[in-house]
Structures are given as structure tokens and as C-alpha cells.
Design an enzyme around this catalytic site. Sequence first.
Site, PDB file in Angstrom:
ATOM      1  N   HIS A 117       0.872  -1.178   0.000  1.00 59.70           N
ATOM      2  CA  HIS A 117       0.000   0.000   0.000  1.00 59.70           C
ATOM      3  C   HIS A 117       0.908   1.228   0.000  1.00 59.70           C
ATOM      4  O   HIS A 117       2.022   1.188   0.548  1.00 59.70           O
ATOM      5  CB  HIS A 117      -0.829  -0.060   1.289  1.00 59.70           C
ATOM      6  CG  HIS A 117      -1.944   0.922   1.391  1.00 59.70           C
ATOM      7  ND1 HIS A 117      -1.736   2.233   1.728  1.00 59.70           N
ATOM      8  CD2 HIS A 117      -3.283   0.788   1.231  1.00 59.70           C
ATOM      9  CE1 HIS A 117      -2.906   2.861   1.771  1.00 59.70           C
ATOM     10  NE2 HIS A 117      -3.860   2.011   1.474  1.00 59.70           N
ATOM     11  N   ASP A 194       2.634  -4.638   8.311  1.00 58.34           N
ATOM     12  CA  ASP A 194       1.449  -3.830   8.051  1.00 58.34           C
ATOM     13  C   ASP A 194       0.243  -4.772   8.135  1.00 58.34           C
ATOM     14  O   ASP A 194      -0.038  -5.522   7.201  1.00 58.34           O
ATOM     15  CB  ASP A 194       1.574  -3.196   6.657  1.00 58.34           C
ATOM     16  CG  ASP A 194       0.269  -2.556   6.195  1.00 58.34           C
ATOM     17  OD1 ASP A 194      -0.733  -2.621   6.937  1.00 58.34           O
ATOM     18  OD2 ASP A 194       0.261  -2.008   5.080  1.00 58.34           O
ATOM     19  N   GLN A 197      -5.034  -5.089   6.958  1.00 60.39           N
ATOM     20  CA  GLN A 197      -6.092  -5.967   6.420  1.00 60.39           C
ATOM     21  C   GLN A 197      -6.139  -7.306   7.141  1.00 60.39           C
ATOM     22  O   GLN A 197      -6.842  -8.216   6.696  1.00 60.39           O
ATOM     23  CB  GLN A 197      -5.857  -6.217   4.916  1.00 60.39           C
ATOM     24  CG  GLN A 197      -5.943  -4.993   4.047  1.00 60.39           C
ATOM     25  CD  GLN A 197      -7.371  -4.459   3.901  1.00 60.39           C
ATOM     26  OE1 GLN A 197      -8.346  -5.138   4.226  1.00 60.39           O
ATOM     27  NE2 GLN A 197      -7.490  -3.232   3.431  1.00 60.39           N
ATOM     28  N   LYS A 220     -10.736  -0.538  10.562  1.00 57.81           N
ATOM     29  CA  LYS A 220     -10.884  -1.814   9.856  1.00 57.81           C
ATOM     30  C   LYS A 220     -11.157  -2.967  10.825  1.00 57.81           C
ATOM     31  O   LYS A 220     -11.237  -4.119  10.432  1.00 57.81           O
ATOM     32  CB  LYS A 220      -9.623  -2.115   9.038  1.00 57.81           C
ATOM     33  CG  LYS A 220      -9.404  -1.124   7.886  1.00 57.81           C
ATOM     34  CD  LYS A 220      -8.431  -1.674   6.898  1.00 57.81           C
ATOM     35  CE  LYS A 220      -7.687  -0.603   6.138  1.00 57.81           C
ATOM     36  NZ  LYS A 220      -8.473   0.105   5.145  1.00 57.81           N
ATOM     37  N   CYS A 361      -4.739   2.394  -3.743  1.00 59.61           N
ATOM     38  CA  CYS A 361      -3.509   2.859  -3.064  1.00 59.61           C
ATOM     39  C   CYS A 361      -2.327   1.922  -3.288  1.00 59.61           C
ATOM     40  O   CYS A 361      -1.396   1.877  -2.478  1.00 59.61           O
ATOM     41  CB  CYS A 361      -3.737   3.068  -1.566  1.00 59.61           C
ATOM     42  SG  CYS A 361      -4.851   4.401  -1.201  1.00 59.61           S
TER      43      CYS A 361
HETATM   44  C1  LIG Z   1      -2.691  -3.049   3.474  1.00 53.73           C
HETATM   45  C2  LIG Z   1      -2.969  -1.656   3.933  1.00 53.73           C
HETATM   46  N1  LIG Z   1      -2.004  -0.947   4.514  1.00 53.73           N
HETATM   47  C3  LIG Z   1      -2.192   0.292   4.952  1.00 53.73           C
HETATM   48  C4  LIG Z   1      -3.416   0.905   4.817  1.00 53.73           C
HETATM   49  C5  LIG Z   1      -3.592   2.295   5.318  1.00 53.73           C
HETATM   50  O1  LIG Z   1      -4.541   2.313   6.328  1.00 53.73           O
HETATM   51  P1  LIG Z   1      -4.990   3.699   6.945  1.00 53.73           P
HETATM   52  O2  LIG Z   1      -5.492   4.520   5.799  1.00 53.73           O
HETATM   53  O3  LIG Z   1      -6.047   3.348   7.919  1.00 53.73           O
HETATM   54  O4  LIG Z   1      -3.794   4.287   7.572  1.00 53.73           O
HETATM   55  C6  LIG Z   1      -4.465   0.211   4.198  1.00 53.73           C
HETATM   56  C7  LIG Z   1      -5.774   0.856   3.991  1.00 53.73           C
HETATM   57  O5  LIG Z   1      -6.587   0.441   3.242  1.00 53.73           O
HETATM   58  C8  LIG Z   1      -4.230  -1.092   3.760  1.00 53.73           C
HETATM   59  O6  LIG Z   1      -5.196  -1.803   3.167  1.00 53.73           O
END
Ligand SMILES: Cc1ncc(COP(=O)(O)O)c(C=O)c1O
Length: 402
Positions: A117, A194, A197, A220, A361
Amino acid sequence: MSDFNTDKTRKDFPILNGDNPPVYFDNACMVLKPEPVIKAIEEYYRKYPACSGRSNHRLGGIVNQKIAETRKIIADFISAEPEEIIFTRNTTEGINLIARSFALEKGDGVLISDKEHNSNLIPWQVLEGEKRIEIGIIKSKSDNTFDINELKNKLSPKIKLISVVFTSNLDGVTNPVKEIIKISHQNNSLVLVDAAQTAGHQKIDVRDLECDFLAFSGHKVLGPTGTGVLYVKKNLMEELKPFIVGGGTVEDSTYESHKFLSGPERFEAGLGDYAGIIGLREAIKYLINIGFENIKTQEEKLNKIISEGIKNISGMKIIGPENYKERGSIINFYHSKMASHEIALLLDKTYDIMVRSGRHCVHSWYNSRGIRDSVRASVYFYNTESEAKYFVDSLIKILKLV
Ligand SMILES: Cc1ncc(COP(=O)(O)O)c(C=O)c1O
């Protein structure tokens, strides 16, 4: 497995009640919030709208206690200690905190996968520009799954950190993070996971994984927006240098100097989102009560219906492995004849189905493959089999237009 009933569970989610509830299939972006979370937020503002960690009066005491209890509940949720839990605004902030606080210098290497991401790509690219760190990309296998051999090939003494997605928001695949951590530690490299998900979909045990840092978002895991969690292994907490500093982070200060607190609070500068954190506490309790086994069973059932229902449509391509069991709660696809945004718009406007279209993203992945964009349907435990079938039928009708 706890007693689980989708119809009963749906009653807890206001937007799913009423005469014609929408089909909400945008859960990878944000999941819905159950009543206990909404009530907890309201209760904070109505009954004890005060500061934590600062005021000794009665209301401050209630907030202090609730925040401390939340830290413990979250720690238990991922098998950590409360002193290892930092409250953030989201996964992105957690990753940025490590990027800014971990001692990386010119020439140090950071490895990431080719499916990260933007939140786990851009912070490192900025450091590449500012500090001249070096980024290495671990290429996926042809089915888009993690390539352990590629990781082994890329490791060297200068690799200080591996920052990798646990479950991909691109195709729902969960990476072999335990193995990645084991191999990286043999190289004396630390690992940041990370788990944006993952945290709402499967049990995370940071002790078993032996990971060094792990970030996820409250929104989430059924929690409020603007809340997040960063786990930092106890012995590493002291090594990190706070990068947002100020009120709430120090034991003492003079005009010339300051002494930082030793616990996670020194990374939580300024007044926190107490209503959000208290809401997050209810979210985690709710999630635990639903049970990860039930979540997995329901997601698999729905992914099967959708994957099997759409895979043979002419011009259809599902991103990631063919086997739906490897793609968790995500069905991300594109069609050779109809633009992704048009499909998503028609699903919403004509059939009341909400999905996300675009590059999710992960622009870097799409650019590297020359794929313009895609439509992502992502399901959760409150979605039903009839919704999944309705989605398939609606999509087929839409694609008959081309
Ligand atoms: C795999 C992953 N990493 C990071 C993020 C970023 O999350 P946030 O926007 O809540 O910081 C997301 C958001 O969809 C994600 O799916």
C-alpha cells in the site's frame, strides 16, 4: 466456535437495518460500526468528556481508567503487553512513526514487497530522498504470492528493516509473515508488519510471530475512524526516538531540556482521541465475541460464490491466485471491455451495491503491470450469501451492456 447468525448480527449495524439496506462490499476500505461502538463514543461525550493522563479530578480518573483498560484489551487481542501498545491515528501513522523514529542512516537498506500500500511505500521513498537509505523491492511470484526465495536473495548485512504487508488489500493474500520474520532475524534485520487488512480477519499473535513492529487501523476492526495501533516489541521501545513531541510525552522539562516518559505515552503527543479509543475498546470486544473462525467461514463462503460466479465471464480477470481460499475476503477484478469506474458506478446507482474502483492505493503494482485499474469487492461477516449471489447477477447484467 461461538454461536453465529448473520441475520442477528446485522441488527447491530444501523446501516444494514431499514427496508432496503445497501449491499456494502467496500469492507477492505472501511468496515461498518456496530451499536456498542457508537454508544461508547456517545457515552464519552455525554458522561465523562475529559482528558486522560493529565487531570486528577473524577472525570479525568474515569477516562484514565478506560484508556488503560483499552491498552490492555488491545494488548491481549494481539498477545502483547500493554507497555508495547502505542495509540496512533491509523496504520499509516504507525508506519511513519517507525520510519521517522527508527535509526536509519545513509546506505541502510529497507526491503518491501511489490504489493505494498502507498502507506508502506511512500514513507520509505521520502527517507530515500532525505537520508539516502536504499529501498529493495521483493518481487512476487507469477500468481502474485510472496516469494521467500526473492527475500533470501535480497537480504544482506546492510538490510536493517523489512517492512511488509501481512494481508494484501490488492488481492486478499496473507503473506507467510512468520517465516519472513524468522529469515529476516537470521540476517539481524528487524521486521515491521502492516496488519491493516489482517487484524479484523484473523488472530494475530505477536509473540508467536516474534515481530518487532506491527501496525493496524481501528476503522478496519469495527472501530472509529482516526484510531490506530502500533505494536513495538518491549526492548525496542527505548531505541526509538519520538518524532512528534510535546505535551503528554515528557516526565519533566526546563527551558533548556526535557526528559521523555519511558512507556508508549512518549509517542502519543498532544491530547488523544479518547472517544475513539474508548470506541475501539468496544470494537475489539465485539470482534472477539464474533470469533475469527466464524469470520473466516463466512468470508470464504462469500468469496466462493463471487469468484465462481464471475470467473468465467468473458473478458474477466480476477487479480491474485485462482483459488478463492487464498484471497480471504477480497475479489479484485477488471474487465477487458468496460472501465472499472463505470462498473462500480452502475453497481451503485442501479443495484445499490457499494464496491471500490481504482488502484486501491497500490498504484506502483498497477503501473508495473500496465493494468489501468480494477473493481474491488470486499466482504465481511455481516454480508450474506444472498447479497453475494445478487452481486454476481447484477454484474453479469451490467457486463451484458458491452
Ligand atoms: C494493506 C494496507 N495498509 C495500509 C493501509 C492504510 O490504512 P490507513 O489509511 O487506515 O492508515 C491500508 C488501507 O486500506 C491497507 O489496506
